[in-house]
Each structure stands twice: as C-alpha cells, then as structure tokens.
Design an enzyme around this catalytic site. Structure first.
Site, PDB file in Angstrom:
ATOM      1  N   ARG A  23       0.828  -1.218   0.000  1.00 51.75           N
ATOM      2  CA  ARG A  23       0.000   0.000   0.000  1.00 51.75           C
ATOM      3  C   ARG A  23       0.854   1.257   0.000  1.00 51.75           C
ATOM      4  O   ARG A  23       0.449   2.289   0.552  1.00 51.75           O
ATOM      5  CB  ARG A  23      -0.963   0.022   1.190  1.00 51.75           C
ATOM      6  N   ARG A  27      -3.094   6.674   1.125  1.00 54.33           N
ATOM      7  CA  ARG A  27      -3.621   7.831   1.851  1.00 54.33           C
ATOM      8  C   ARG A  27      -2.632   8.535   2.765  1.00 54.33           C
ATOM      9  O   ARG A  27      -2.876   9.663   3.179  1.00 54.33           O
ATOM     10  CB  ARG A  27      -4.842   7.394   2.680  1.00 54.33           C
ATOM     11  N   ARG A  36      -6.807  12.212  -4.994  1.00 52.95           N
ATOM     12  CA  ARG A  36      -8.021  11.543  -4.525  1.00 52.95           C
ATOM     13  C   ARG A  36      -9.136  12.534  -4.166  1.00 52.95           C
ATOM     14  O   ARG A  36     -10.326  12.174  -4.183  1.00 52.95           O
ATOM     15  CB  ARG A  36      -7.639  10.710  -3.301  1.00 52.95           C
ATOM     16  N   ASP A  72      -7.039  -2.429  -6.956  1.00 46.98           N
ATOM     17  CA  ASP A  72      -7.659  -3.065  -5.796  1.00 46.98           C
ATOM     18  C   ASP A  72      -7.858  -4.541  -6.095  1.00 46.98           C
ATOM     19  O   ASP A  72      -8.117  -4.919  -7.252  1.00 46.98           O
ATOM     20  CB  ASP A  72      -9.010  -2.416  -5.476  1.00 46.98           C
ATOM     21  N   TYR A 149     -14.802 -12.351   0.195  1.00 53.48           N
ATOM     22  CA  TYR A 149     -15.557 -11.123  -0.095  1.00 53.48           C
ATOM     23  C   TYR A 149     -16.836 -11.442  -0.863  1.00 53.48           C
ATOM     24  O   TYR A 149     -17.887 -10.841  -0.619  1.00 53.48           O
ATOM     25  CB  TYR A 149     -14.696 -10.156  -0.897  1.00 53.48           C
TER      26      TYR A 149
END
Length: 343
Positions: A23, A27, A36, A72, A149
């Site tokens: 990652r 962020r 973003r 993703d 998921y």
C-alpha cells in the site's frame, strides 16, 4: 534500471537488501490525497493516467526499489459480474453475496484486456515511465481471499458464511474457487504480458483457517495459480496475512518469494520455511510511529535475521497505515538501504 528487487526475488546476490511497502501508494501521502480529493476510489483505479500517477508517487518520494500497480484486489471480482462499491465506513460492499450454485453459475471468467482494459493500460503507461527506474509489480487477490468477499458480501470478522459453505457444501465452494483460480491465472498473465515484471498474490484472509482446512480447501488452488504463472517467467510472491500457523503448508505453494506478516519473528519464519526460500517482510506497520532511532533498531533486527534466508526483500508485515508520517516511511527506506548494504 535498478533491478535489485528482481535479483533478490530470484535468490541472486545483491549489493543491498531491496525494500518496497505494501500500500505504498495511498492515503498517508499528501500527493495521493490531492489526486483523490477530486475522484472516488474506484474511478481512480479505472483511470489509467491517474492510477499510474499515484503508483509513481512513492517511487519518487520514498526511494523504494519497486513500484506496485495502484489498483484493488476486488477489480476482477467486479469483472466476474458482481456489483462493487466502496464505503468510507464499511469498506468494500458487494451486491448479492454468492451463496448458491445459481450465483456461481452466473459468474463469468473475464478477459482482462476486454473487461479490465484500464489495468492493462496503466501497466503499459507505467513501464514506459519506469524503464530507467525500478521494476513494476502487478498483483491480485488469491482465490480464497476473493471468495470470502464474494460469499460474505464484504469484509467479515468471523467468515461464518465462507466457512459454512466450506463445511456444508464443499462442492459449491470448490466450484467457486475453480472459477476464481482460472480468473486469477488469466488476470495475472495479462498483467505480465502488459509489462508487470513480478506479481504478488495477496491471501489476506487465509490465516483465519486451520492448517487442515488451508491444506485441503485452499492450497491446491494456490498451487494451480502459481504453477500456471510460472510459465510466464517472472518472480511470484505469495503473501498470507497471519501466516504463522500455516507456514509449513505455504512452503508447498511453489512461490518464488514468501511474504511474512509481522506477527511471527522473521528468524522463526525462516526456520519453518527453510533457508532455500526467499522471504519478504516483516516490520509491524505500527512500528513506523516509533522514533527514528527505534525504527532503525527494528530494521536492523529484521535485516540480520533475514540474512539466513536465500534472499530477503524488506517490507512491512501488512499495508502501510493512512496515519503514518511520511518522514518515517522515508526514514525506513533509508535505514534498509544503509544497514542492508552487503559491502
């Protein structure tokens, strides 16, 4: 191009221990937040120029030895026919969980170039921009992690629906796993053909299984993915979160590199895997909130233990956290390069 990462993946001699962070495009970087601010997450994943831009940010800012495609793990799940949304509070939300045969029947095995062209285009852009810098890593979720998921409809704490299907309708579970296995093989093969120079398979949730359930219901599908992708000739990294209870089975996956999470001592992991294995990891992501000197101490400890393996790529034991100070991530990379020197 700096190919230290690729040589380490192959167990070849390197001048220093290479480092990248799971990652690493994300962020915690103000530059990522600026991009973003004007676009939702899924649209960012599907806009090749922007996905390439945020992939490149940590290469320039941190000085890491590899870039990893910004995307993703659930992109191929959406391409298989499930609706996908991302909620700020809940994370990924998939419509109509897959819990019966008709639901699995409706899933398609997508063609990456036709159904996920934005991924292929982003890789091509990145290879052009990275040709004189560092290698590019492609990735996918592993069959079991994607299955959780799809069956749960999103994230889960106890994976009760997944385990109920495994235990009460194993034929249906295997049917879903087989479709996912074929999808992942096709998806990663397309990434490699587009220019990915290594790929990582994320099995984020396989650590919730007993060794027996992992061995019987998950490992055969992982082995099939890896054996098929071996034909493409690029390094394959297999990362299982909470790996300590199933390392002896993970060793049988056939992967070139085994990713280690932070909940096991690196020396213990290598002891279980054997010294012929190349390992990746395994700093606790929260250790990046320590003072710089203590970050360096943690780095030195892991580097020292990693020397007993056939090769070592430094990484976190899971993804970097959004609150992480950028200067500490930079300090980590600098410490690995300084103390991981073989000269």
């Amino acid at each position: 191009m700096n190919d230290t990462f690729l040589r380490a993946c192959r167990g070849e001699r390197v001048e220093y221990t290479p480092v990248w962070l799971m990652r690493q495009a994300g962020r915690y970087l103000p530059q990522y937040q600026a991009v973003r601010a004007n676009i939702d997450f899924l649209t960012l994943c599907k806009t090749p120029q922007l996905a390439a831009e945020v992939t490149l940010q940590p290469v320039e800012i941190l000085g890491v030895d590899a870039a990893i495609l910004f995307s993703d793990i659930l992109i191929p799940v959406e391409a298989m026919g499930m609706s996908l949304e991302f909620s700020e509070r809940e994370g990924p939300v998939l419509g109509e969980p897959v819990r019966n045969k008709s639901a699995v029947d409706r899933l398609i095995i997508p063609d990456a170039e036709d159904d996920m062209p934005f991924v292929i285009e982003a890789i091509k852009i990145l290879r052009e921009k990275l040709k004189n810098k560092v290698p590019l890593i492609g990735f996918s979720g592993a069959p079991f992690t994607l299955a959780t998921y799809m069956i749960e409809g999103g994230s889960s704490k106890n994976f009760i629906h997944t385990k109920k299907m495994m235990f009460q309708n194993n034929r249906l579970f295997n049917y879903l796993m087989e479709k996912l296995t074929l999808t992942i093989i096709s998806y990663l093969s397309a990434q490699i053909k587009a220019g990915a120079q290594a790929v990582q398979i994320f099995d984020t949730w396989a650590g919730v299984l007993t060794p027996l359930d992992y061995k019987t219901s998950v490992l055969p599908h992982v082995k099939k993915v890896i054996s098929e992708l071996k034909k493409e000739g690029v390094p394959l990294i297999y990362f299982v979160n909470d790996c300590s209870g199933i390392l002896k089975e993970i060793k049988k996956s056939g992967a070139d590199v085994i990713g280690i999470d932070w909940k096991i001592d690196m020396a213990d992991a290598i002891k279980q895997l054997g010294k012929k294995v190349v390992v990746q990891g395994n700093l606790d992501p929260c250790a990046l909130f320590l003072p710089r000197e203590e970050i360096e101490d943690r780095v030195k400890d892991i580097l020292w233990k990693g020397e007993t393996a056939n090769g070592h790529i430094f990484n976190l034991g899971h993804g970097i956290l959004p609150e992480t100070p950028v200067e500490n991530a930079i300090a980590l990379v600098e410490a690995v390069h300084k103390y991981g020197s073989k000269d």
